[in-house]
Design a protein around this motif. Sequence first.
Motif, PDB file in Angstrom:
ATOM      1  N   CYS A  73       1.073  -1.106  -0.011  1.00  0.00           N
ATOM      2  CA  CYS A  73      -0.153   0.286   0.058  1.00  0.00           C
ATOM      3  C   CYS A  73       1.019   1.496  -0.179  1.00  0.00           C
ATOM      4  CB  CYS A  73      -0.768   0.088   1.240  1.00  0.00           C
ATOM      5  SG  CYS A  73      -1.657   1.695   2.002  1.00  0.00           S
ATOM      6  N   LEU A 133       0.613   4.558   0.302  1.00  0.00           N
ATOM      7  CA  LEU A 133       0.364   5.071   1.858  1.00  0.00           C
ATOM      8  C   LEU A 133       0.887   4.040   2.778  1.00  0.00           C
ATOM      9  CD1 LEU A 133      -3.051   7.340   1.080  1.00  0.00           C
ATOM     10  CD2 LEU A 133      -1.056   7.588   0.202  1.00  0.00           C
ATOM     11  N   CYS A 134       0.723   3.295   2.901  1.00  0.00           N
ATOM     12  CA  CYS A 134       1.091   2.814   4.134  1.00  0.00           C
ATOM     13  C   CYS A 134       3.025   2.391   4.082  1.00  0.00           C
ATOM     14  CB  CYS A 134       0.718   1.081   4.448  1.00  0.00           C
ATOM     15  SG  CYS A 134      -0.697   0.758   5.021  1.00  0.00           S
ATOM     16  N   TRP A 141      -0.586  -6.387   2.159  1.00  0.00           N
ATOM     17  CA  TRP A 141      -1.663  -7.130   2.205  1.00  0.00           C
ATOM     18  C   TRP A 141      -2.226  -8.086   1.257  1.00  0.00           C
ATOM     19  CZ3 TRP A 141      -4.276  -4.526   6.479  1.00  0.00           C
ATOM     20  CH2 TRP A 141      -3.222  -3.324   6.872  1.00  0.00           C
ATOM     21  N   CYS A 162      -4.871   0.331   0.742  1.00  0.00           N
ATOM     22  CA  CYS A 162      -4.987  -0.537   2.043  1.00  0.00           C
ATOM     23  C   CYS A 162      -6.868  -0.291   2.500  1.00  0.00           C
ATOM     24  CB  CYS A 162      -3.955  -0.862   3.219  1.00  0.00           C
ATOM     25  SG  CYS A 162      -4.367   0.532   4.051  1.00  0.00           S
ATOM     26  N   HIS A 189      -6.733   2.742   3.658  1.00  0.00           N
ATOM     27  CA  HIS A 189      -6.206   4.724   3.462  1.00  0.00           C
ATOM     28  C   HIS A 189      -7.495   4.457   2.407  1.00  0.00           C
ATOM     29  CE1 HIS A 189      -2.141   3.851   5.074  1.00  0.00           C
ATOM     30  NE2 HIS A 189      -2.997   5.208   5.684  1.00  0.00           N
TER      31      HIS A 189
HETATM   32 ZN    ZN Z   1      -2.635   2.035   3.864  1.00  0.00          ZN
END
Ligand code: ZN
Length: 387
Positions: free
Chosen positions: A334, A336-337, A349, A377, A380
Amino acid sequence: MKTTLRTDITVEDICRGFVYNEYEGKGLFGLSGKLVIQPEYQRNYIYADGKRDVAVIDSILKGYPLGLIYFTKVADDKFEVLDGQQRITSFGRFVTGKFAITDASGIPRYFSGLASDMQEKILKTSLTIYICEGTESEIKEWFKTINIAGIPLNEQELSNAIHSGPFVTRAKEEFSNSQNANIQKWSAYISGSVLRQDYLRTALLWVSRGNVDDYMSRHRYDDNIAELKAYFTSVIDWVSSVFVDVESEMRGLPWGELYEKYHKSSYDPQTVSRKLRELYADFYVKDKRGIYEYILGGCVDSKLLNIRMFDEPTKKSVYAKQTEAARKDGISNCPLCAVGHDGNKTRIWKLSEMDADHVTAWSCGGETDSRNCQMLCKTHNRAKGNR
Ligand SMILES: [Zn+2]
């Protein structure tokens, strides 16, 4: 309440003095003037479609029972039809030459053109009639529960019955009258049938903010419908001035609610029209009915438009590519993760734990194809919101 069963009254008896009002679409009187066929709480005659009215005559000719009919006794030797008015109006209209049936060889026959034994058969048919006596409220309450023959009363027809009085009479003259020249204009915004009270229902829903029966009971004995009419007109005028285009998707939208929510905002009809055309032409807009509130709300809430989403093969291929690259770099799949600072920084994920997201939001011109797709994810994706 007291009921008496009568089986001695015939079609001929009822048709003596039968009066049908073509203009109002109502069977009015019969039984030598002693019977009111359509009291004000009854719906209009809706069997005049060349099918249901013909079926009534067919049943009589074949000797099938016409079903129970209910009268209420309103005075000595004065009655009103409580249930059975559609059937009575059908045979009354036939006997008085208002429509024809088709005989075995396909020839249309009016009553006067039938063989005399067939005429006789119709006239001598006796009906099964319960005559009820009781207080108005007893009868209305009971009427609410019978709904016996033919098409059951719908919600508004029941409300008209329960709250019958001068207000309902006047409201029906305005909103349940297919002769009203305004119906044509209103039908751009309102769905359903005038005769089955759908326009009246809509007008009442709007003015009462959804509490129709409460409103009707408070106004039951009013001798005018000024407020109902004024509010309805305000809503229609507002819609037709904001949206100069008329599209079929406008029909039946909750215009009353939208009016309450947005009528204090100002709109430029030309800008609105341009935006509307643009959204109608947009392949990604799945819900055309949502366009109206979307525009009224300032083109912010794209959920209203149900934007077309990425399909499964696109999601799978983007997921595979993203995950492979992430594994190589030792970061989360992800994006952003991956730039975050918590334990999910390196988490991979599963496909089922992710959702597809438009890199460039639809509202900013982003398309729904794989080049504009990224998997995020679920957390997000939800946080990003705007698709
Ligand atoms: Zn994420």
